[in-house]
Design an enzyme around this catalytic site. Structure first.
Site, PDB file in Angstrom:
ATOM      1  N   SER A   1       0.895  -1.182   0.011  1.00  0.00           N
ATOM      2  CA  SER A   1      -0.160  -0.092  -0.006  1.00  0.00           C
ATOM      3  C   SER A   1       0.885   1.185   0.003  1.00  0.00           C
ATOM      4  CB  SER A   1      -0.932   0.133   1.259  1.00  0.00           C
ATOM      5  OG  SER A   1      -1.584   1.235   1.306  1.00  0.00           O
TER       6      SER A   1
ATOM      7  N   TYR B   1      -1.047  -1.042  10.598  1.00  0.00           N
ATOM      8  CA  TYR B   1      -1.341  -1.267   9.293  1.00  0.00           C
ATOM      9  C   TYR B   1      -0.224  -0.603   8.610  1.00  0.00           C
ATOM     10  CZ  TYR B   1      -3.396  -0.692   4.612  1.00  0.00           C
ATOM     11  OH  TYR B   1      -3.687  -0.663   3.283  1.00  0.00           O
TER      12      TYR B   1
END
Length: 261
Positions: A152, A165
């Site tokens: 990401s 995350y």
């Protein structure tokens, strides 16, 4: 057609989103594919959505790849079904929507508890380690292969929340780079894609942010989320022999979001 002819791909997160799109696309390009996910009904939905001509080249296996047992199950299933593994696409993981199932997991470092931190790291980073640990020897024995991690842009951006995350995605990026150096002489290439805001179940609760023009432009210069299919084509390039001089790469696919930083 045929960009992956003769290849066997193991794709995690195949029950939805990018993993499901990769399974569909890779089959269409000639690969034999084993789709892995935690929920068998979601995997079956992916399988049911495939064209009939691809059915004989597709398998699914319900397994939790954040555990050694789950990884062993998935890898053995692929070997039993097709004899080898040439490609790994690791698209499984949790994001902002995990907060609903696991409250507190997407908090900042002060407010995320140690158990929630470990939970997100186990699902988003440890699974990548466990899969690669199991699959690299298989690829070595087969003469090489291609590993593609789905990370990401949050892996190299600072965010006000979701610290576990972002740390896990950053860890995936540098693990990708490190493995690319370690296994290049074994003809194993290791790369990753770094998606931006993608229209998947992971972010479905906030897709309405794009309804506001000003907010949409802040999220992406293209003023829209990306699609799982657009991410799958990035994975296809890195998985195929078209990218044979490409290893340790982070392919950013974010509609230009990080271009202005």
């Amino acid at each position: 057609m045929g960009r992956l002819n003769g290849k066997v791909a193991l794709i995690t997160g195949a029950g939805s989103g990018v993993g499901a799109a990769c399974m569909d696309l890779f089959l269409a390009k000639g690969a034999k594919v084993v789709g892995v996910g935690r929920t068998e009904s979601h995997l079956q939905d992916t399988l049911d959505g495939l064209e009939d001509i691809h059915a004989s080249s597709a398998r699914i296996v319900a397994a939790d790849v954040s555990t050694e047992t789950g990884v062993e199950c998935a890898v053995q299933h692929a070997k039993d079904a097709f004899g080898s593994i040439d490609i790994l696409v690791h698209a499984a993981g949790v994001g902002y929507s995990w907060e609903k199932q696991s409250p507190g997991s997407m908090a900042d470092v002060v407010h995320v508890t140690p158990d929630k931190w470990s939970e997100v790291m186990r699902i988003n980073l440890d699974a990548y380690y466990l899969l690669c640990r199991a699959i690299v020897p298989v690829m070595k024995a087969g003469g090489g292969g291609s590993i593609v991690g789905v990370t990401s842009i949050s892996g190299f951006q600072g965010l006000s929340a979701a610290h576990a995350y972002t740390a896990a995605k950053a860890g995936m990026i540098n693990l990708t780079r490190s493995m690319s150096v370690s296994y290049v002489r074994d003809n194993i290439r290791v790369n990753c894609i770094a998606p931006g805001f993608i229209a998947t179940p992971m972010v479905e609760d906030v897709l309405n942010l794009f309804d506001d023009a000003q907010t949409a432009e802040q999220l992406s210069p293209m003023c829209r989320p990306g699609t799982p299919e657009e991410m799958a084509y990035g994975c296809l390039y890195l998985a195929s022999d078209e990218s044979t001089y490409c290893s340790g790469t982070v392919l950013v696919i974010d509609g230009g979001t990080t271009a202005r930083q």
